[in-house]
Design a protein around this motif. Sequence first.
Motif, PDB file in Angstrom:
ATOM      1  N   GLU A 180       0.822  -1.212   0.000  1.00 21.46           N
ATOM      2  CA  GLU A 180       0.000   0.000   0.000  1.00 21.46           C
ATOM      3  C   GLU A 180       0.857   1.263   0.000  1.00 21.46           C
ATOM      4  OE1 GLU A 180      -3.910  -1.419   2.557  1.00 21.46           O
ATOM      5  OE2 GLU A 180      -2.754   0.322   3.192  1.00 21.46           O
ATOM      6  N   TYR A 181       1.960   1.212   0.754  1.00 21.42           N
ATOM      7  CA  TYR A 181       2.803   2.397   0.873  1.00 21.42           C
ATOM      8  C   TYR A 181       3.793   2.550  -0.283  1.00 21.42           C
ATOM      9  CZ  TYR A 181       1.116   3.938   5.363  1.00 21.42           C
ATOM     10  OH  TYR A 181       0.327   4.451   6.356  1.00 21.42           O
ATOM     11  N   PHE A 182       3.974   1.490  -1.077  1.00 21.74           N
ATOM     12  CA  PHE A 182       5.008   1.542  -2.108  1.00 21.74           C
ATOM     13  C   PHE A 182       4.797   2.695  -3.104  1.00 21.74           C
ATOM     14  CE2 PHE A 182       7.339  -0.233  -5.848  1.00 21.74           C
ATOM     15  CZ  PHE A 182       8.592  -0.210  -5.275  1.00 21.74           C
ATOM     16  N   PRO A 183       3.559   2.900  -3.619  1.00 18.70           N
ATOM     17  CA  PRO A 183       3.378   4.034  -4.545  1.00 18.70           C
ATOM     18  C   PRO A 183       3.624   5.393  -3.884  1.00 18.70           C
ATOM     19  CG  PRO A 183       1.549   2.480  -4.729  1.00 18.70           C
ATOM     20  CD  PRO A 183       2.339   2.077  -3.523  1.00 18.70           C
ATOM     21  N   LEU A 184       3.241   5.534  -2.608  1.00 18.76           N
ATOM     22  CA  LEU A 184       3.514   6.781  -1.895  1.00 18.76           C
ATOM     23  C   LEU A 184       5.020   6.991  -1.787  1.00 18.76           C
ATOM     24  CD1 LEU A 184       0.988   6.585   1.095  1.00 18.76           C
ATOM     25  CD2 LEU A 184       0.610   7.358  -1.230  1.00 18.76           C
ATOM     26  N   PHE A 185       5.716   5.918  -1.443  1.00 21.72           N
ATOM     27  CA  PHE A 185       7.175   5.977  -1.319  1.00 21.72           C
ATOM     28  C   PHE A 185       7.823   6.404  -2.635  1.00 21.72           C
ATOM     29  CE2 PHE A 185      11.046   3.358  -2.122  1.00 21.72           C
ATOM     30  CZ  PHE A 185      11.932   4.161  -1.409  1.00 21.72           C
ATOM     31  N   LEU A 186       7.429   5.731  -3.734  1.00 26.88           N
ATOM     32  CA  LEU A 186       8.014   6.079  -5.036  1.00 26.88           C
ATOM     33  C   LEU A 186       7.728   7.538  -5.388  1.00 26.88           C
ATOM     34  CD1 LEU A 186       7.483   3.087  -7.488  1.00 26.88           C
ATOM     35  CD2 LEU A 186       9.475   3.671  -6.109  1.00 26.88           C
ATOM     36  N   ALA A 187       6.492   7.981  -5.100  1.00 27.67           N
ATOM     37  CA  ALA A 187       6.118   9.364  -5.439  1.00 27.67           C
ATOM     38  C   ALA A 187       7.028  10.358  -4.720  1.00 27.67           C
ATOM     39  CB  ALA A 187       4.648   9.614  -5.095  1.00 27.67           C
ATOM     40  N   VAL A 188       7.208  10.206  -3.392  1.00 23.52           N
ATOM     41  CA  VAL A 188       8.022  11.193  -2.670  1.00 23.52           C
ATOM     42  C   VAL A 188       9.516  10.995  -2.921  1.00 23.52           C
ATOM     43  CG1 VAL A 188       6.303  11.754  -0.923  1.00 23.52           C
ATOM     44  CG2 VAL A 188       7.920   9.901  -0.492  1.00 23.52           C
ATOM     45  N   LEU A 189       9.929   9.745  -3.241  1.00 22.96           N
ATOM     46  CA  LEU A 189      11.336   9.536  -3.613  1.00 22.96           C
ATOM     47  C   LEU A 189      11.679  10.379  -4.837  1.00 22.96           C
ATOM     48  CD1 LEU A 189      14.041   7.885  -3.484  1.00 22.96           C
ATOM     49  CD2 LEU A 189      12.954   6.237  -5.020  1.00 22.96           C
ATOM     50  N   TRP A 190      10.831  10.282  -5.883  1.00 24.03           N
ATOM     51  CA  TRP A 190      11.116  10.995  -7.133  1.00 24.03           C
ATOM     52  C   TRP A 190      10.868  12.493  -7.002  1.00 24.03           C
ATOM     53  CZ3 TRP A 190      13.339   9.158 -11.706  1.00 24.03           C
ATOM     54  CH2 TRP A 190      13.674   7.798 -11.665  1.00 24.03           C
ATOM     55  N   LEU A 191       9.827  12.887  -6.259  1.00 20.45           N
ATOM     56  CA  LEU A 191       9.578  14.329  -6.074  1.00 20.45           C
ATOM     57  C   LEU A 191      10.745  14.969  -5.329  1.00 20.45           C
ATOM     58  CD1 LEU A 191       5.799  14.573  -5.051  1.00 20.45           C
ATOM     59  CD2 LEU A 191       6.817  15.089  -7.279  1.00 20.45           C
ATOM     60  N   SER A 192      11.177  14.347  -4.215  1.00 23.35           N
ATOM     61  CA  SER A 192      12.265  14.953  -3.444  1.00 23.35           C
ATOM     62  C   SER A 192      13.579  14.876  -4.220  1.00 23.35           C
ATOM     63  CB  SER A 192      12.394  14.292  -2.067  1.00 23.35           C
ATOM     64  OG  SER A 192      12.607  12.909  -2.186  1.00 23.35           O
ATOM     65  N   GLY A 193      13.754  13.816  -5.019  1.00 22.04           N
ATOM     66  CA  GLY A 193      14.986  13.680  -5.786  1.00 22.04           C
ATOM     67  C   GLY A 193      15.082  14.659  -6.946  1.00 22.04           C
ATOM     68  N   ILE A 194      13.939  14.952  -7.566  1.00 22.38           N
ATOM     69  CA  ILE A 194      13.935  15.850  -8.732  1.00 22.38           C
ATOM     70  C   ILE A 194      13.858  17.316  -8.283  1.00 22.38           C
ATOM     71  CG2 ILE A 194      12.508  16.597 -10.683  1.00 22.38           C
ATOM     72  CD1 ILE A 194      11.928  13.638 -11.228  1.00 22.38           C
ATOM     73  N   PHE A 195      13.016  17.611  -7.280  1.00 24.00           N
ATOM     74  CA  PHE A 195      12.805  19.012  -6.897  1.00 24.00           C
ATOM     75  C   PHE A 195      13.742  19.481  -5.781  1.00 24.00           C
ATOM     76  CE2 PHE A 195       8.747  18.082  -8.976  1.00 24.00           C
ATOM     77  CZ  PHE A 195       8.624  19.199  -9.774  1.00 24.00           C
ATOM     78  N   PHE A 196      14.297  18.530  -5.000  1.00 28.79           N
ATOM     79  CA  PHE A 196      15.186  18.958  -3.923  1.00 28.79           C
ATOM     80  C   PHE A 196      16.636  18.546  -4.243  1.00 28.79           C
ATOM     81  CE2 PHE A 196      17.214  18.664   0.242  1.00 28.79           C
ATOM     82  CZ  PHE A 196      16.899  19.906   0.772  1.00 28.79           C
ATOM     83  N   HIS A 197      16.984  17.253  -4.005  1.00 29.34           N
ATOM     84  CA  HIS A 197      18.362  16.833  -4.235  1.00 29.34           C
ATOM     85  C   HIS A 197      18.405  15.313  -4.371  1.00 29.34           C
ATOM     86  CE1 HIS A 197      22.570  15.850  -2.982  1.00 29.34           C
ATOM     87  NE2 HIS A 197      22.820  16.856  -3.774  1.00 29.34           N
ATOM     88  N   GLN A 198      18.978  14.848  -5.495  1.00 26.62           N
ATOM     89  CA  GLN A 198      18.958  13.421  -5.787  1.00 26.62           C
ATOM     90  C   GLN A 198      19.628  12.577  -4.702  1.00 26.62           C
ATOM     91  OE1 GLN A 198      19.912  10.230  -9.324  1.00 26.62           O
ATOM     92  NE2 GLN A 198      21.346  11.895  -9.070  1.00 26.62           N
ATOM     93  N   GLY A 199      20.844  12.976  -4.289  1.00 26.73           N
ATOM     94  CA  GLY A 199      21.594  12.174  -3.323  1.00 26.73           C
ATOM     95  C   GLY A 199      20.875  12.034  -1.990  1.00 26.73           C
ATOM     96  N   THR A 200      20.369  13.158  -1.487  1.00 26.31           N
ATOM     97  CA  THR A 200      19.633  13.141  -0.211  1.00 26.31           C
ATOM     98  C   THR A 200      18.407  12.240  -0.313  1.00 26.31           C
ATOM     99  OG1 THR A 200      20.282  15.461  -0.026  1.00 26.31           O
ATOM    100  CG2 THR A 200      18.672  14.650   1.576  1.00 26.31           C
ATOM    101  N   ALA A 201      17.662  12.387  -1.419  1.00 32.70           N
ATOM    102  CA  ALA A 201      16.464  11.577  -1.606  1.00 32.70           C
ATOM    103  C   ALA A 201      16.807  10.093  -1.662  1.00 32.70           C
ATOM    104  CB  ALA A 201      15.739  12.003  -2.882  1.00 32.70           C
ATOM    105  N   ALA A 202      17.861   9.759  -2.390  1.00 34.26           N
ATOM    106  CA  ALA A 202      18.250   8.353  -2.517  1.00 34.26           C
ATOM    107  C   ALA A 202      18.684   7.784  -1.163  1.00 34.26           C
ATOM    108  CB  ALA A 202      19.376   8.206  -3.543  1.00 34.26           C
ATOM    109  N   ALA A 203      19.399   8.591  -0.364  1.00 34.40           N
ATOM    110  CA  ALA A 203      19.821   8.133   0.963  1.00 34.40           C
ATOM    111  C   ALA A 203      18.594   7.878   1.847  1.00 34.40           C
ATOM    112  CB  ALA A 203      20.738   9.170   1.610  1.00 34.40           C
ATOM    113  N   CYS A 204      17.630   8.810   1.837  1.00 31.54           N
ATOM    114  CA  CYS A 204      16.382   8.595   2.587  1.00 31.54           C
ATOM    115  C   CYS A 204      15.674   7.341   2.081  1.00 31.54           C
ATOM    116  CB  CYS A 204      15.440   9.787   2.414  1.00 31.54           C
ATOM    117  SG  CYS A 204      15.967  11.269   3.271  1.00 31.54           S
ATOM    118  N   GLY A 205      15.685   7.158   0.771  1.00 31.92           N
ATOM    119  CA  GLY A 205      15.027   5.995   0.178  1.00 31.92           C
ATOM    120  C   GLY A 205      15.638   4.691   0.677  1.00 31.92           C
ATOM    121  N   MET A 206      16.980   4.653   0.782  1.00 29.25           N
ATOM    122  CA  MET A 206      17.638   3.443   1.277  1.00 29.25           C
ATOM    123  C   MET A 206      17.259   3.178   2.738  1.00 29.25           C
ATOM    124  SD  MET A 206      19.177   2.116  -1.229  1.00 29.25           S
ATOM    125  CE  MET A 206      20.105   0.828  -0.395  1.00 29.25           C
ATOM    126  N   LEU A 207      17.192   4.254   3.539  1.00 32.09           N
ATOM    127  CA  LEU A 207      16.761   4.116   4.938  1.00 32.09           C
ATOM    128  C   LEU A 207      15.343   3.549   5.004  1.00 32.09           C
ATOM    129  CD1 LEU A 207      17.800   7.298   6.964  1.00 32.09           C
ATOM    130  CD2 LEU A 207      18.494   4.923   7.332  1.00 32.09           C
TER     131      LEU A 207
END
Lengths: 140, 140, 140
Positions: free
Chosen positions: A58-85
């Motif tokens: 259920e949470y996977f689409p939410l996760f993907l959405a904020v992973l890509w939003l934060s990675g594209i609009f904020f910072h890729q590296g930070t978003a990817a690190a949060c994603g791994m966590l």
Amino acid sequence: MLHNIVLLGTVTLLGVLEQAYFSLQVIAARRKYSVSPPSTSGPPEFERVFRAQINCTEYFPLFLAVLWLSGIFFHQGTAAACGMLYLYARYCYFHGYSRSAQDRLAPMYFNAGVLWVMIGLSALGILHVLVSHYLEVDIL
Amino acid sequence: MLHNIVLLGTVTLLGVLEQAYFSLQVIAARRKYSVSPPSTSGPPEFERVFRAQINCTEYFPLFLAVLWLSGIFFHQGTAAACGMLYLYARYCYFHGYSRSAQDRLAPMYFNAGVLWVMIGLSALGILHVLVSHYLEVDIL
Amino acid sequence: MLHNIVLLGTVTLLGVLEQAYFSLQVIAARRKYSVSPPSTSGPPEFERVFRAQINCTEYFPLFLAVLWLSGIFFHQGTAAACGMLYLYARYCYFHGYSRSAQDRLAPMYFNAGVLWVMIGLSALGILHVLVSHYLEVDIL
């Protein structure tokens, strides 16, 4: 410009593999506790594994959405690190919930925390683009 | 070129927040009607809240897909406006369904209508790119 | 550069339409077997249709993720072709499962195979970008 999204792609692919792993765990639990499809009711041990997988799914689409939003609009590296966590916390959640409903709580709160951080980063990045484009103000 | 997708990003983030809100409502309903995980059965009042959240969750990836397809291939502003309508209709659906199975129907039809409009816009936009690229005909 | 993603967009839209079709089949099965929302229990005929739709819905975000990853990082045409195969296998799975739990197995294995191929293509494409960008080595 693929290198601008390749870390997001990597985390996405690892997330897909993790979901596949959870699905296989449910199939194994169906065999172990003799719960044949289409039934989804069984002993609490089975239902916990089943619900853990549903919740992660259920949470996977939410996760993907904020992973890509934060990675594209904020910072890729930070978003990817949060994603791994997040993926690590989901792994702990799944195995915690498989043991007992109580053991799912700590990783669940950690999960939720990481998700809120990614929501915050996405909001900051989006706000920055909105303000600088529509109000022509550069807030940084 | 982030300004070409920033409205889509905004609607996506609002959608994620709405889904988080629905999840918190289910947790509140679990407490109110004493339905502990992993169980998902309980009084009809609980089951309606639970099913409402499941239904919104099931449609969320479809919604995101047509939001971004119509926004990228047709027109960002139109897609974002439809997206906001969809999220509003989902809010009405969730609270309608929480009251009674009957009260979910009107917002459900409205929801479906908005989704079909976005599917139509996506199809138009995609067809235009397909025809102009592969047949080298500009239909506009 | 919309023509670089238009085939992925087309397959995504067809996937959304397929999911809408599965949802309508569940509504029809609810009427046929008199299972009113919010209930999801009923005769095995209903539960198979219901579970078939749930399963397709659960995998839809995974499918979209690897469709776009393999299309962007590996090759659009190959990814779109795999995507069409996947949607066809899902159609067979849904109708097989509606008939009997046994009949879902063959298309399920085919589905899983196509998904693993797309995961493999995504991994290759992502690895190539990672290596050529961070190690400055061109492996092709």
